[in-house]
Design a protein around this motif. Structure first.
Motif, PDB file in Angstrom:
ATOM      1  N   ALA A  74     -25.293   4.041  -7.569  1.00 16.65           N
ATOM      2  CA  ALA A  74     -25.838   3.428  -8.785  1.00 16.65           C
ATOM      3  C   ALA A  74     -25.252   2.057  -9.082  1.00 16.65           C
ATOM      4  O   ALA A  74     -25.614   1.444 -10.080  1.00 16.65           O
ATOM      5  CB  ALA A  74     -25.593   4.352  -9.979  1.00 16.65           C
ATOM      6  N   GLY A  75     -24.339   1.570  -8.248  1.00 18.94           N
ATOM      7  CA  GLY A  75     -23.687   0.301  -8.516  1.00 18.94           C
ATOM      8  C   GLY A  75     -23.972  -0.766  -7.482  1.00 18.94           C
ATOM      9  O   GLY A  75     -25.064  -0.846  -6.926  1.00 18.94           O
ATOM     10  N   LYS A  76     -22.943  -1.575  -7.189  1.00 25.89           N
ATOM     11  CA  LYS A  76     -23.125  -2.762  -6.341  1.00 25.89           C
ATOM     12  C   LYS A  76     -22.836  -2.525  -4.865  1.00 25.89           C
ATOM     13  O   LYS A  76     -23.187  -3.357  -4.029  1.00 25.89           O
ATOM     14  CB  LYS A  76     -22.211  -3.885  -6.833  1.00 25.89           C
ATOM     15  N   ALA A  77     -22.148  -1.431  -4.533  1.00 26.54           N
ATOM     16  CA  ALA A  77     -21.753  -1.231  -3.139  1.00 26.54           C
ATOM     17  C   ALA A  77     -22.981  -1.025  -2.250  1.00 26.54           C
ATOM     18  O   ALA A  77     -23.989  -0.446  -2.675  1.00 26.54           O
ATOM     19  CB  ALA A  77     -20.813  -0.037  -3.023  1.00 26.54           C
ATOM     20  N   PHE A  94     -15.823   7.914  -7.484  1.00 28.76           N
ATOM     21  CA  PHE A  94     -16.003   6.544  -7.950  1.00 28.76           C
ATOM     22  C   PHE A  94     -16.767   5.706  -6.930  1.00 28.76           C
ATOM     23  O   PHE A  94     -17.748   5.038  -7.265  1.00 28.76           O
ATOM     24  CB  PHE A  94     -14.627   5.931  -8.236  1.00 28.76           C
ATOM     25  N   LEU A  95     -16.348   5.763  -5.682  1.00 33.29           N
ATOM     26  CA  LEU A  95     -17.003   4.954  -4.660  1.00 33.29           C
ATOM     27  C   LEU A  95     -18.424   5.451  -4.391  1.00 33.29           C
ATOM     28  O   LEU A  95     -19.355   4.653  -4.215  1.00 33.29           O
ATOM     29  CB  LEU A  95     -16.180   4.954  -3.374  1.00 33.29           C
ATOM     30  N   ALA A  96     -18.613   6.763  -4.357  1.00 35.66           N
ATOM     31  CA  ALA A  96     -19.966   7.308  -4.167  1.00 35.66           C
ATOM     32  C   ALA A  96     -20.888   6.863  -5.299  1.00 35.66           C
ATOM     33  O   ALA A  96     -22.064   6.539  -5.078  1.00 35.66           O
ATOM     34  CB  ALA A  96     -19.916   8.831  -4.087  1.00 35.66           C
ATOM     35  N   ALA A 149     -10.422   5.334  -1.797  1.00 36.99           N
ATOM     36  CA  ALA A 149     -11.430   5.895  -0.900  1.00 36.99           C
ATOM     37  C   ALA A 149     -12.038   4.772  -0.086  1.00 36.99           C
ATOM     38  O   ALA A 149     -11.944   3.590  -0.460  1.00 36.99           O
ATOM     39  CB  ALA A 149     -12.522   6.620  -1.697  1.00 36.99           C
ATOM     40  N   VAL A 150     -12.644   5.128   1.035  1.00 35.97           N
ATOM     41  CA  VAL A 150     -13.361   4.148   1.842  1.00 35.97           C
ATOM     42  C   VAL A 150     -14.744   4.692   2.172  1.00 35.97           C
ATOM     43  O   VAL A 150     -14.945   5.906   2.273  1.00 35.97           O
ATOM     44  CB  VAL A 150     -12.625   3.789   3.156  1.00 35.97           C
ATOM     45  N   HIS A 151     -15.676   3.769   2.330  1.00 39.22           N
ATOM     46  CA  HIS A 151     -17.007   4.100   2.844  1.00 39.22           C
ATOM     47  C   HIS A 151     -17.202   3.301   4.128  1.00 39.22           C
ATOM     48  O   HIS A 151     -17.132   2.063   4.125  1.00 39.22           O
ATOM     49  CB  HIS A 151     -18.099   3.723   1.836  1.00 39.22           C
ATOM     50  N   ASN A 205     -15.476  -8.847  -3.548  1.00 41.16           N
ATOM     51  CA  ASN A 205     -14.713  -8.028  -4.496  1.00 41.16           C
ATOM     52  C   ASN A 205     -15.362  -8.039  -5.864  1.00 41.16           C
ATOM     53  O   ASN A 205     -16.002  -9.016  -6.254  1.00 41.16           O
ATOM     54  CB  ASN A 205     -13.273  -8.537  -4.578  1.00 41.16           C
ATOM     55  N   TRP A 206     -15.218  -6.940  -6.562  1.00 40.48           N
ATOM     56  CA  TRP A 206     -15.698  -6.862  -7.932  1.00 40.48           C
ATOM     57  C   TRP A 206     -15.022  -5.701  -8.658  1.00 40.48           C
ATOM     58  O   TRP A 206     -14.482  -4.788  -8.036  1.00 40.48           O
ATOM     59  CB  TRP A 206     -17.213  -6.680  -7.970  1.00 40.48           C
TER      60      TRP A 206
END
Length: 299
Positions: free
Chosen positions: A130-133, A123-125, A151-153, A266-267
Motif C-alpha cells: 500500500a506504500g512506496k516500495a 511494516f515492509l509488506a 526486514a528486507v524484500h 530513501n524515504w
C-alpha cells in the motif's frame, strides 16, 4: 459485493493500534483506526486485558470479522503464538506465555484465526502493498522505536533479518538504535533524565539534541555499512517513532552511506502504523503469490 474484512493490529512498545482492512477495496475501513496506550512493564494479565479490549471493541463494531493478524515484535514464536521477549526492555511478563491461546479465549475466536507476523516484516509488506516500495527492488526496512526491527524484500520475498541482535561495539545493535539509547545518551551528556525521544526534541539545550542525533546517524551509518558490505540494495524505508525525527539524522546518514559507496533511494513511511496493519493482514492470511501488485490500489 461485500468487502471481506480482516482486523490488523500493531503491538508497539507503548501501545496497541488496530484497524480494519478491506481485501477487495485494498483500503483501511473508515473510522476503524483505534489505539490504546499500554504499560509494557505491567503484569501479563494487565497487558493481555488491554490487547483483548482493543481487539474486542473492533470485533463488536464489525461483527463479520473472524480473523485477526497481529504485527508483533520479536523474539516471538510466530507460528505457535508464544512470546520469547525477555531482554528487550518490554513485555517481560509475557515470556513463555501462549498469547494466541489467551487472546483466542478472551475473544471467543478459533486460535487458527489469529496469526502473528514479525512487526518489521509487516511494516515492509505494508509498504510494498500500500506504500512506496516496489516489488522489483531490493529494499531494507528499519523500524526505529522502543526496539530495532529490520526486514528486507529481495527476489520477491520479504523476511525478517533480526538486526537487533547483531553485535555492534560490544553490545547488540538494538542497544544503539532504540529509544533507550537516546535516554541513556542524554543522561550521560547532561546528568538529566528524559522519558522518550519526543522529550529530547523539547529540551532547552538544542545543541545537545542535535549532537545526539548526529551521533545516532554516525552509528547507524557505520552499522549499516558493515552489514550491507558488498550486497546490492535499491532502497531504504524507515518507520517507528524515532523516524518521525528523521530530519535530524537521515540526511547525515544518507550522506555517510554515499561516502561509503552505498546509494539508496530513501524515504520515511507516509503510512506509519497503517503499513503494519496492511502487512500483518496480507502476510498473515493472504499468500504473497496471490497479491496483485501490478493492479494494487495505493492508499
Amino acid at each position: 459485493m461485500t468487502d471481506k474484512l480482516i482486523l490488523g493490529a500493531d503491538i508497539g512498545g507503548s501501545h496497541i493500534t488496530t484497524g480494519v482492512i478491506g481485501l477487495s477495496s485494498n483500503s483501511l475501513a473508515n473510522d476503524s483506526f483505534y489505539r490504546l496506550s499500554i504499560d509494557s512493564h505491567a503484569d501479563a494479565d494487565a497487558i493481555l486485558d488491554i490487547w483483548t479490549k482493543a481487539i474486542k471493541i473492533q470485533l463488536d463494531k464489525w461483527p463479520s470479522i473472524q480473523k485477526v493478524a497481529l504485527a508483533m515484535p520479536g523474539p516471538f514464536d510466530y507460528e505457535n503464538g508464544i512470546s520469547l521477549i525477555r531482554d528487550q526492555g518490554k513485555y517481560l511478563s509475557l515470556y513463555g506465555i501462549n498469547v494466541k491461546q489467551k487472546l483466542a479465549q478472551g475473544l471467543a475466536l478459533d486460535p487458527a484465526n489469529i496469526v502473528f507476523v514479525n512487526d518489521a516484516v509487516s511494516f515492509l509488506a505494508g509498504e510494498i502493498y500500500a506504500g512506496k516500495a516496489k516489488t522489483d527492488e531490493s529494499t531494507i526496512a528499519l523500524t526505529l522505536g522502543t526496539g530495532l526491527g529490520a526486514a528486507v524484500h529481495e527476489n520477491g520475498q520479504t523476511r525478517d533479518i533480526a538486526l537487533w541482535q547483531e553485535p555492534f561495539r560490544g553490545f547488540s545493535a538494538e542497544h544503539f538504535f532504540s529509544t533507550r539509547w537516546f535516554i541513556e545518551r542524554y543522561s550521560q551528556k547532561t546528568g538529566r533524565k528524559i522519558a522518550h525521544v519526543k522529550a529530547l526534541l523539547e529540551v532547552a539545550d538544542q545543541e545537545v539534541c542535535v549532537a545526539i542525533f548526529d551521533e545516532f546517524a554516525d552509528n547507524l551509518c557505520e552499522f549499516l555499512t558493515g552489514w550491507i558490505g558488498d550486497s546490492k540494495f535499491d532502497a531504504l524505508v524507515l518507520g517507528g517513532n524515532i523516524s518521525q525525527s528523521s530530519n535530524l539524522f537521515l540526511p547525515k546518514l544518507i550522506q555517510g552511506l554515499g561516502h561509503n559507496g552505498i546509494h539508496l533511494d530513501n524515504w520515511v513511511s507516509e503510512l506509519g502504523e497503517v503499513a503494519l496493519l496492511f502487512g500483518a493482514v496480507y502476510d498473515g492470511f493472504i499468500s504473497r503469490a496471490s497479491w496483485s501488485f501490478t493492479n494494487k490500489n495505493k492508499l
